[in-house]
Design an enzyme around this catalytic site. Structure first.
Site, short mmCIF file in Angstrom:
data_model
loop_
_atom_site.label_atom_id
_atom_site.label_comp_id
_atom_site.label_asym_id
_atom_site.label_seq_id
_atom_site.Cartn_x
_atom_site.Cartn_y
_atom_site.Cartn_z
N CYS A 138 1.08 -1.16 -0.02
CA CYS A 138 0.16 -0.25 0.09
C CYS A 138 0.79 1.17 -0.04
CB CYS A 138 -0.98 -0.03 1.33
SG CYS A 138 -1.92 1.55 1.37
N CYS A 141 -0.68 4.13 2.21
CA CYS A 141 -0.55 3.93 3.49
C CYS A 141 1.23 4.28 4.13
CB CYS A 141 -0.69 2.51 3.95
SG CYS A 141 -2.21 1.90 3.61
N ASP A 142 2.05 3.62 3.31
CA ASP A 142 3.46 3.54 3.78
C ASP A 142 4.50 4.37 2.83
OD1 ASP A 142 2.65 1.56 5.54
OD2 ASP A 142 3.08 -0.07 4.11
#
Length: 315
Positions: A138, A141-142
């Site tokens: 992701c 997300c990261d």
């Protein structure tokens, strides 16, 4: 007999449970492993409104505590649902314990499916061991965790190209590894990829192993034409080869799209009476914690409305 059973204890399922519990509906959550779902794949959450930065485990623990504080909600984890069927207007949910394989069966008036999806893995040596330590599925997300670092991204479709472009906001360099001699994504995305100075294409290549001590340090690749092997130094490996919905147990029961995501209307209702779906198992174009939570709230509200109508018929 429960008013509502929720299958899945990720952000969507836990949010649905919180809203059901606050509406005083007797609710049971059934989770096949531990609460959290895909959120457990990442270490830090930085895009949840009102939370500048949160450890993913702490965020889920807070959601679980909110749920357990509600007297009408039970959480039953390490239980795998195998079958759903109707008995008149009642929905029967059955399966086995993951731990001891004992059978279980529960009945409810309304059902919310929030089983999520999981990233398709490549099955590389070292892949599982470095999840949360440099391996990610992701970018949203990261990506911010890899500011000014070198990243390898594996994939060649639209999602992979979009994520590669997104990662250039943070990374010093993104090397895009694809097994064919040309990318599969749309023409406009390919053009943007080729014109981005931070992105380097590594075509005709497949990854074979992810290496490092405590965190990702490099990835081994092989040229599919020459079989020559090499290594790329990197701090992160992002894998985008698709997702698989966790819906196998209802494949013959509900309506799905071609990729086995559950089809619902805008109120999260499926084509079956009293059955709703929310989160990453549902057909939608954008999958984030915040959208999953919103859908969980809507599914709970729709379930409550459905139960109100059912109860009116029996009054």
């Amino acid at each position: 007999m429960y008013d509502v059973i929720i299958i899945g204890a990720g952000p969507a399922g836990l949010t649905a449970a919180i809203y059901c519990g606050r509406s005083k509906l007797r609710t049971k959550i059934i989770e096949r492993s531990q609460p959290g779902g895909q959120i457990n794949l990442t270490d830090v959450i930085e895009n949840f409104p009102g939370v500048a930065s949160a450890n993913s485990k702490e965020l889920i623990d807070t959601m679980v505590k909110q749920t357990k504080d509600l007297s009408d909600v039970e959480i039953d984890d390490f239980k795998m649902v195998r079958n759903i069927k109707y008995n008149g207007d009642i929905i029967e949910v059955s399966g086995k314990s993951v731990i001891d394989e004992n059978d279980f069966s529960h009945s409810c008036k309304a059902l919310i499916i929030a089983t999520g999806a999981q990233p398709r893995k490549l099955g590389l040596k070292g892949e599982d061991g470095f999840i949360g330590k440099g391996v990610s599925y992701c970018a949203v997300c990261d990506g911010p965790l890899f500011k000014d670092k070198d990243i390898v991204l594996i994939g060649g479709g639209d999602t992979a190209l979009e994520e590669a472009l997104y990662l250039t906001k943070f990374a010093r360099k993104v090397q895009l590894v694809h097994r064919r001699d040309k990318l599969r994504g749309s023409g406009i995305l390919q053009e943007r990829i080729k014109n981005n100075p931070k992105i380097e294409l590594v075509l005709n290549s497949v990854a074979t192993e992810i290496l490092g001590k405590d965190v990702v340090e490099k990835i081994r690749i092989r040229d599919v034409k020459t079989n020559k092997e090499g290594e790329i130094n990197c701090s992160g490996v992002f894998i985008f080869v698709g997702f698989a919905a966790n819906t196998q147990f209802v494949e013959s029961f509900l309506d799905f799209d071609s990729e086995k995501y559950i089809i619902t209307n805008e109120n999260m209702a499926t084509g079956k009476k009293g059955i709703f779906a929310c989160g990453d198992c549902r057909k939608r174009s954008f999958r984030q914690i915040v959208t999953a939570c919103g859908e969980g709230a809507q599914a709970a509200h729709s379930a409550e409305q459905y139960l109100t109508e059912v109860n009116k018929r029996y009054d």
